[in-house]
Design an enzyme around this catalytic site. Structure first.
Site, PDB file in Angstrom:
ATOM      1  N   ASP A 190     -35.310  39.069  26.755  1.00 20.56           N
ATOM      2  CA  ASP A 190     -35.580  40.516  26.191  1.00 20.56           C
ATOM      3  C   ASP A 190     -35.158  41.574  27.277  1.00 20.56           C
ATOM      4  O   ASP A 190     -34.792  42.512  27.109  1.00 20.56           O
ATOM      5  CB  ASP A 190     -36.790  40.450  25.765  1.00 20.56           C
ATOM      6  N   HIS A 221     -42.249  37.725  21.878  1.00 14.79           N
ATOM      7  CA  HIS A 221     -40.767  37.502  21.717  1.00 14.79           C
ATOM      8  C   HIS A 221     -40.436  37.301  20.039  1.00 14.79           C
ATOM      9  O   HIS A 221     -39.991  36.344  19.634  1.00 14.79           O
ATOM     10  CB  HIS A 221     -40.516  36.210  22.616  1.00 14.79           C
TER      11      HIS A 221
END
Ligand SMILES: NC(=O)c1ccc[n+]([C@@H]2O[C@H](COP(=O)([O-])OP(=O)(O)OC[C@H]3O[C@@H](n4cnc5c(N)ncnc54)[C@H](O)[C@@H]3O)[C@@H](O)[C@H]2O)c1
Ligand SMILES: O=C(O)C[C@H](O)C(=O)O
Length: 352
Positions: A189, A216
């Site tokens: 990310d 996530h």
């Protein structure tokens, strides 16, 4: 003369291993060097023959901090091990196939990286992987608790928001849980955020640092664009576009791969970047800071991703979120709501 005869015997043994041999080793000379105690860390990859596992294994074989690399999977490790072991870098590579070799794969490891499990197909959420991956992660963590309870564990298998709590529960039940040593890998990310923000700003992505907190999956991925380095402001439209693209980066790849899996190459890159930071921390290097999904008191939730400082014991400091703007505060509330459910689902899976 004696030495050369020994070498020929060693090479011949390598080419014709005894049928009972259960380990697949790299070059024998390298094995001798490792037995002699070359500096570096022992790293195991569980799920090493997969889409992430293979490039991750290759990149870890190139890491000078790694002296021994164990490759474990339920399929195809002989081929991957033979292939990777021919790379002329320092790490000794050994392969392990199937559950009966899991304990040998794990014994003595300093760092265990877990990309084992099924990936998404278009139309699926990460949570749709829970039914298969929860059991895989649970079994692998039971092995870690037994064979290398002091290892740092990096969990990649999705859904990370649930698999990390699963791992924690397994370790608690075994009496080995050390919250500093269990880290969910959210590095991809950050990698995506740096890339997408750099694109918008016209910068080199290596110069950009975007903290990404929360978890996530979807809205739990919360980029803090107000805190990027170098400092920069965005219009509301830019903030909306960037946040949405970062939150949906995984889906962008899943759709582009059209049924052939999810991110593997960028994930292997991110996993190595994160594992390397863990190894530098273990070595005692100063100021190693990365975002990770960890056991945390930064919010009221038991797990949360935020910036952490890595050291000899794993996570040595967890940083607060810092000042958030209104857009981020709203995002945080949404993230926490979904995270609470995913965390509870993971805990409940082990406790049931
Ligand atoms: N954290 C992240 O940012 C991130 C990013 C990308 C993918 N992922 C996740 O990583 C996982 C792996 O993705 P992939 O693309 O490599 O999948 P893949 O199917 O290509 O590879 C998975 C590997 O795991 C192995 N495996 C299955 N069961 C196992 C077990 N019990 N023990 C050991 N190995 C086992 C398989 O044999 C296979 O080689 C997925 O769950 C995916 O969603 C996470
Ligand atoms: O999106 C996925 O399913 C894989 C991974 O979590 C990713 O972010 O790429």
């Amino acid at each position: 003369m004696q030495r050369s005869a020994e070498r020929i015997a060693t090479i011949s043994a390598h080419l014709n291993p005894p049928p009972s041999s259960h380990q697949m080793e790299g070059l024998s000379a390298a094995n001798c060097r490792a037995k002699g105690g070359s500096p570096g860390f022992k790293v195991a990859i569980l799920g090493a023959a997969g889409g992430i596992g293979q490039p991750l294994a290759m990149l870890m074989k190139m890491n000078p901090l790694v002296s021994v690399l164990h490759l474990y999977d339920v399929a195809n490790t002989p081929g991957v091990t033979a292939d990777i072991s021919h790379m002329d870098t320092g790490a000794v590579v050994r392969g392990f196939l199937g559950p009966q070799q899991l304990e040998d794969a794990l014994t003595g490891m300093d760092l265990v990286i877990i990309p084992a499990g099924v990936p998404r197909k278009p139309g699926m959420t990460r949570d749709d992987l829970f039914n298969i991956n929860a059991g895989i992660v649970k079994t692998l963590c039971e092995g870690i608790a037994k064979c290398c309870p002091k290892a740092i564990v990096n969990i990649i298998s999705n859904p990370v928001n649930s698999t990390v709590p699963i791992a924690a529960e397994v370790f608690k039940m075994a009496g080995t849980f050390d919250p500093r040593r269990l880290l969910g890998v959210t590095m991809l990310d950050v990698v995506r955020a740096n890339t997408f923000v750099a694109e918008v700003l016209g910068l080199d992505p290596r110069e950009v640092d975007v903290p990404v907190v929360g978890g996530h999956a979807g809205v739990t991925i919360l980029p803090l664009l107000s805190q990027i380095k170098p400092p920069c402001s965005f219009t509301p439209a830019e903030t909306e576009h960037l946040t949405s693209r970062i939150q949906n980066g995984g889906t962008e790849v899943v759709e582009a791969k059209a049924g052939a899996g999810s991110a593997t190459l960028s994930m292997a890159y991110a996993a190595v970047k994160f594992a390397d930071a863990c190894l530098h921390g273990l070595r005692g290097d100063a100021a190693i800071i990365q975002c990770a999904f960890v056991s945390s008191q930064v919010t009221e939730l038991p797990f949360f991703a935020s910036k952490v400082r890595l050291g000899r014991s794993g996570v040595e400091e967890i940083f607060p979120l810092g000042p958030l703007n209104e857009y981020e505060r709203t995002g945080l509330e949404k993230a926490k709501k979904e995270l609470a459910t995913s965390i509870q689902k993971g805990v409940g899976f082990v406790k049931k």
